[in-house]
Design an enzyme around this catalytic site. Structure first.
Site, mmCIF file in Angstrom:
data_model
loop_
_atom_site.group_PDB
_atom_site.id
_atom_site.type_symbol
_atom_site.label_atom_id
_atom_site.label_comp_id
_atom_site.label_asym_id
_atom_site.label_seq_id
_atom_site.Cartn_x
_atom_site.Cartn_y
_atom_site.Cartn_z
ATOM 1 N N LYS A 16 41.018 49.846 100.918
ATOM 2 C CA LYS A 16 39.682 49.721 100.681
ATOM 3 C C LYS A 16 38.717 49.658 101.679
ATOM 4 O O LYS A 16 37.624 50.342 101.707
ATOM 5 C CB LYS A 16 39.480 48.633 99.515
ATOM 6 C CG LYS A 16 40.091 48.903 97.952
ATOM 7 C CD LYS A 16 39.982 47.572 97.483
ATOM 8 C CE LYS A 16 40.730 46.491 97.616
ATOM 9 N NZ LYS A 16 42.204 46.407 97.844
ATOM 10 N N LYS A 18 38.894 50.650 104.845
ATOM 11 C CA LYS A 18 38.450 51.604 105.662
ATOM 12 C C LYS A 18 37.521 52.572 104.762
ATOM 13 O O LYS A 18 36.580 53.225 105.453
ATOM 14 C CB LYS A 18 39.846 52.373 105.959
ATOM 15 C CG LYS A 18 39.521 53.733 106.513
ATOM 16 C CD LYS A 18 40.653 54.805 106.981
ATOM 17 C CE LYS A 18 40.049 55.954 107.184
ATOM 18 N NZ LYS A 18 41.024 56.865 107.633
ATOM 19 N N GLY A 40 42.326 41.013 102.622
ATOM 20 C CA GLY A 40 42.467 41.042 104.200
ATOM 21 C C GLY A 40 42.203 42.531 104.053
ATOM 22 O O GLY A 40 43.004 43.406 103.824
ATOM 23 N N GLN A 225 41.638 42.791 96.519
ATOM 24 C CA GLN A 225 42.729 42.828 95.494
ATOM 25 C C GLN A 225 42.772 44.306 94.881
ATOM 26 O O GLN A 225 42.410 45.056 95.245
ATOM 27 C CB GLN A 225 43.023 41.601 94.533
ATOM 28 C CG GLN A 225 43.350 40.457 95.380
ATOM 29 C CD GLN A 225 42.103 39.659 95.686
ATOM 30 O OE1 GLN A 225 41.019 39.450 95.082
ATOM 31 N NE2 GLN A 225 42.057 38.982 96.825
ATOM 32 N N ARG A 306 55.311 43.309 102.643
ATOM 33 C CA ARG A 306 54.904 43.796 101.456
ATOM 34 C C ARG A 306 56.015 44.571 100.719
ATOM 35 O O ARG A 306 56.766 45.309 101.217
ATOM 36 C CB ARG A 306 53.660 44.816 101.315
ATOM 37 C CG ARG A 306 52.345 44.184 101.969
ATOM 38 C CD ARG A 306 51.260 45.099 101.985
ATOM 39 N NE ARG A 306 50.163 44.416 102.546
ATOM 40 C CZ ARG A 306 49.348 44.815 103.495
ATOM 41 N NH1 ARG A 306 49.449 46.257 103.926
ATOM 42 N NH2 ARG A 306 48.483 44.256 104.064
ATOM 43 N N ASP A 334 49.914 59.727 105.698
ATOM 44 C CA ASP A 334 50.567 59.881 106.851
ATOM 45 C C ASP A 334 51.818 59.175 106.933
ATOM 46 O O ASP A 334 52.876 59.380 107.769
ATOM 47 C CB ASP A 334 49.794 59.409 108.197
ATOM 48 C CG ASP A 334 49.138 57.961 107.902
ATOM 49 O OD1 ASP A 334 48.369 57.740 106.819
ATOM 50 O OD2 ASP A 334 49.555 57.391 108.648
HETATM 51 P P1 IMP Z 1 45.887 34.317 95.076
HETATM 52 O O1 IMP Z 1 44.800 35.446 95.019
HETATM 53 O O2 IMP Z 1 46.128 33.888 96.343
HETATM 54 O O3 IMP Z 1 45.693 33.371 93.935
HETATM 55 O O4 IMP Z 1 47.385 35.123 94.766
HETATM 56 C C1 IMP Z 1 47.785 35.520 93.207
HETATM 57 C C2 IMP Z 1 48.651 37.019 93.675
HETATM 58 O O5 IMP Z 1 47.615 38.001 94.304
HETATM 59 C C3 IMP Z 1 49.681 36.947 94.804
HETATM 60 O O6 IMP Z 1 50.737 37.961 94.472
HETATM 61 C C4 IMP Z 1 49.185 37.431 95.952
HETATM 62 O O7 IMP Z 1 50.048 37.977 96.839
HETATM 63 C C5 IMP Z 1 48.214 38.575 95.421
HETATM 64 N N1 IMP Z 1 46.910 38.750 96.268
HETATM 65 C C6 IMP Z 1 46.044 38.092 96.342
HETATM 66 N N2 IMP Z 1 45.176 38.664 97.430
HETATM 67 C C7 IMP Z 1 45.602 39.875 97.629
HETATM 68 C C8 IMP Z 1 45.185 41.040 98.460
HETATM 69 O O8 IMP Z 1 44.197 41.015 99.165
HETATM 70 N N3 IMP Z 1 46.191 41.900 98.747
HETATM 71 C C9 IMP Z 1 47.438 41.819 98.086
HETATM 72 N N4 IMP Z 1 47.972 40.893 97.227
HETATM 73 C C10 IMP Z 1 46.944 39.939 97.132
#
Ligand code: IMP
Length: 430
Positions: A16, A18, A40, A225, A306, A334
């Site tokens: 997202k 990018k 992130g 997320q 992941r 890619d």
């Molecule tokens: P929390 O958001 O830290 O409470 O994590 C809850 C779930 O969401 C976990 O499985 C995390 O790995 C996932 N999660 C939270 N933020 C991200 C993200 O930015 N990318 C991918 N998974 C996420």
């Protein structure tokens, strides 16, 4: 007036950041509506990498406004660290280009402690959170004992609210978790220091965003997320604690539904997931490992590897419906070069029956096995950096068409690498 929601259609990490960065060329405001520094977003500009957690990816564009909405949860020291890192990279952030909602809730140190104790207590059933205190901060918000960013501006009020909130949280820590309590004075002193740093950014996000829309400015709403991590529509309990779907824009920013324009779904050309929970198309084999390595599939926040697998059209159709996604940006195509064949999950088998709707319960999803109704030949050529469909191998074009067909929503953007220019734009968004 024009606004676009950029929301993830899978389990996050769809790329997202990018897409927001690219669309910010034509927008003046970008606003985050949920989540915290659990996110992130990686953006690569002229070979230089920027990793953003809470600050919207639009901050990298001069002359624009980045907004952190009331639906987010803010850990002040993490935000200050992020601002300091941006400054080192030459990005000037001040009260003119960053606005932090005074109604966003604060993540407190005891939230992080409670989360770690909760995950430990859950044992094998743990969520696999990012450990940033996100869940407990939203718990306090719902319990109505949370502290807001705006409280930082009123030391006496902050102190009173902190003491009553901490009385409750310390009880949980001591009596339920068997952990040490937090001292109100120490937390207060620390947060008053943060207040000094964050004061210039604090304001009313709803007024700012609505005003921008009134003035006819283009606005992006940046989700964190993804749909399958949404508290209501994701694979509960293996989800985050906020509304990551497009609907979250309204509550998380104070923007009415009539002001939300297009919803652009961001879809990775395969699937990834971090943390625990069901994942029907997961590949625990060399192909999955290859996707992980070639795609750099390691969390931008926690560094965790992941889990990887084939694209899942059942889950994606669910995401399209829940979000009202009218178009898709397909990312990381890619990464898929060099495979013999590619599979698209078009249905599941559940207790001997074929189902095409995404189950609403994680327990049911756990029992589903994927049916790969579409299998297409792979391609050997690199597609990295391609900027037109003509530059793509025929098999890659066929895969893209098959994905579009399986989801039933047009693909309007294709990302062919992490760089800003590594992109095929099939349709302008604003
Ligand atoms: P929390 O958001 O830290 O409470 O994590 C809850 C779930 O969401 C976990 O499985 C995390 O790995 C996932 N999660 C939270 N933020 C991200 C993200 O930015 N990318 C991918 N998974 C996420």
């Amino acid at each position: 007036m024009s606004s676009i929601v950029i929301a993830g259609a899978q389990w996050g990490d769809e790329g997202k950041g990018k897409i927001v960065d690219v669309l910010m060329r034509e927008a003046e405001v970008v606003a985050r509506y949920q989540g915290g520094h659990n996110a992130g977003h990686t953006v690569v500009i002229e070979g230089k990498q920027y990793i953003l957690h809470l600050v919207p990816s639009g901050i990298l564009h001069e002359g624009t406004l980045s907004v952190i909405g009331n639906g987010t949860v803010v850990e002040p020291s993490a935000l200050i660290k992020e601002l300091d890192e941006l400054a080192v990279q030459g990005i000037v952030v001040n009260g003119d280009n960053l606005l932090l909602s005074k109604s966003a809730h604060l993540i407190m140190p005891y939230h992080i402690a409670i989360e770690s104790a909760t995950e430990k207590k859950l044992g094998k059933a743990k969520i696999g959170t990012t450990g940033r205190g996100i869940g407990p901060a939203y718990v306090d918000k719902a319990l109505r004992i949370g502290l807001k960013v705006g409280d930082l501006l009123y030391p006496d009020l902050f102190r009173t609210k902190l003491e009553s909130s901490l009385a409750y949280s310390n009880d949980i820590l001591e009596k339920i978790c068997g952990m040490e309590c937090f001292e109100a004075q120490a937390v207060y002193d620390q947060y008053m220091e943060y207040a000094e740093r964050l004061k210039p950014y604090i304001g009313d996000a709803s007024i700012a965003v609505n005003q921008a829309l009134d003035e006819g400015k283009n606005v992006l709403f940046e989700g964190a997320q993804g749909t399958l991590l949404d508290i209501d529509h994701g694979t509960y309990p293996f989800v985050t604690s906020s509304s990551s779907i497009a609907g979250g824009v309204c509550t998380g920013l104070g923007v009415g539904p009539t002001r939300v324009g297009k919803v652009l779904g961001i879809v990775k050309a395969y699937t990834t997931r971090v943390g625990s929970g069901p994942f029907p198309t997961e590949l625990i084999d060399d192909i999955g490992k290859r996707m992980q390595e070639r795609g750099g599939e390691f969390g931008a926040t926690t560094g965790r590897p992941r889990r990887c697998g084939w694209i899942d059209a059942v889950a994606l159709r669910h995401a399209m419906r829940i979000n009202g996604m009218g178009a898709i940006a397909l990312t990381k195509i890619d990464v898929l070069s060099g495979l013999d064949e590619l599979k698209i999950c078009t249905a599941y088998e559940f207790r001997g029956e074929k189902i095409t709707d995404f189950p609403s319960s994680a327990a049911e999803l756990e029992e589903c096995t994927p049916i790969y109704g579409t299998v297409v030949p792979g391609w050997l050529e690199s597609t990295k950096g391609a900027t037109s469909m003509e530059a793509m191998p025929g098999a890659a074009r066929d895969y893209i068409a098959a994905v579009e067909d399986a989801i039933g929503v047009p693909i309007e953007i294709i990302s062919t690498g992490p760089g800003r220019e590594e992109l095929i734009i099939l349709k302008d968004q604003f």
